[in-house]
Design an enzyme around this catalytic site. Sequence first.
Site, short mmCIF file in Angstrom:
data_model
loop_
_atom_site.label_atom_id
_atom_site.label_comp_id
_atom_site.label_asym_id
_atom_site.label_seq_id
_atom_site.Cartn_x
_atom_site.Cartn_y
_atom_site.Cartn_z
N LYS A 52 0.84 -1.21 0.00
CA LYS A 52 0.00 0.00 0.00
C LYS A 52 0.88 1.26 0.00
O LYS A 52 0.65 2.19 -0.75
CB LYS A 52 -0.93 0.00 1.22
CG LYS A 52 -2.04 -1.05 1.13
CD LYS A 52 -2.81 -1.20 2.45
CE LYS A 52 -3.80 -2.35 2.36
NZ LYS A 52 -4.56 -2.58 3.61
N GLN A 96 -4.51 -1.61 9.87
CA GLN A 96 -4.49 -2.93 9.24
C GLN A 96 -5.07 -4.00 10.17
O GLN A 96 -4.73 -4.05 11.36
CB GLN A 96 -3.04 -3.29 8.84
CG GLN A 96 -2.91 -4.54 8.00
CD GLN A 96 -3.53 -4.42 6.61
OE1 GLN A 96 -3.71 -3.34 6.08
NE2 GLN A 96 -3.87 -5.55 6.01
N ASP A 119 -10.83 2.89 4.26
CA ASP A 119 -11.12 1.45 4.19
C ASP A 119 -12.62 1.20 4.05
O ASP A 119 -13.05 0.09 3.73
CB ASP A 119 -10.64 0.74 5.47
CG ASP A 119 -9.33 0.00 5.27
OD1 ASP A 119 -9.05 -0.42 4.13
OD2 ASP A 119 -8.59 -0.17 6.26
N1 GUN Z 1 -6.89 -6.83 6.32
C1 GUN Z 1 -7.20 -7.51 5.20
N2 GUN Z 1 -7.68 -6.68 4.25
C2 GUN Z 1 -7.66 -5.45 4.78
C3 GUN Z 1 -8.04 -4.17 4.29
O1 GUN Z 1 -8.51 -3.99 3.16
N3 GUN Z 1 -7.86 -3.13 5.16
C4 GUN Z 1 -7.38 -3.29 6.41
N4 GUN Z 1 -7.26 -2.21 7.19
N5 GUN Z 1 -7.03 -4.47 6.90
C5 GUN Z 1 -7.17 -5.54 6.08
#
Ligand code: GUN
Length: 293
Positions: A52, A96, A119
Amino acid sequence: MNLLDGKYVSEKLKLEIAEEAAKILANTGRKPHLVAVLVGHDGGSETYVASKMKNCEAVGFKSSLVRYESDVTEEELLAKVAELNADADIDGIIVQLPLPKHIDPEKVTEKINPAKDVDGFHPVNLGRMQRNLPSFIPATPYGITLMLKEYGIDTAGKHCVVVGRSNIVGSPMSILMARNTQPGNCTVTICHSRTPDIKKFTLDADILIVAIGKKNFITADMVKDGVVVIDVGMNRETSTVTKSGYKLYGDVDFENVAPKSSWITPVPGGVGLMTIIGLLKNTLASANKEVYS
Ligand code: GUN
């Protein structure tokens, strides 16, 4: 069989995003800014967050990483989110997941200002999405809709079967596919761990979206000819062959399901790359105050 090529679509959309970011920089003197909070050292989370951050830089965003060891208290984490909420230089905040067991992910998610919740996990964004109001849409489902749009897959009136009901993928995906939008307008079935005879439903799917985290769960005998298959699986197994030391497997037995399908996403090279695009587009929309003014 046609490939829904995440590499091709994500590279194309990244160029568009980079152009938009350059406009913002020219007009305002600042870059869209995403902050990721990472707790602990889970291998998958480390990889996803690093990707990311890298992609933010690649399209001309600013990115910051806030790290905590897995013994961080819930209180400390909530205080950090409050601090990030109040910082006018930050457009998007992601924490995350998964978090260590002593931290309630719902509390953390609800602490994030919905206007910075790129998100799209906050109940306010989820509710607004369900009502078809401007909102941040969770990155993976958003990326999947962008992929379906790019390839002109007609979804109206089709039976979409979503396997998995997670907050991150299955649940929001089912809402999006049922909405009066394109893609959307599907008749949606959600299968999950308490569904007896999942095959009965998957066999009737025109569009099959699988997000349960089980390698090769969907086999050729479970799908009909011409099905569109979206494989969200990211099952990591250690490998002595790859440079990274692990290999990624989807939830779908690609080799045997692909010949029966009209369209299918590969793993890797499919949905994973589109998730990043969903996140970048949300961050851009936040910087442009498109969702919340
Ligand atoms: N864990 C797995 N996928 C995601 C996501 O898209 N965002 C976040 N914050 N955690 C995740």
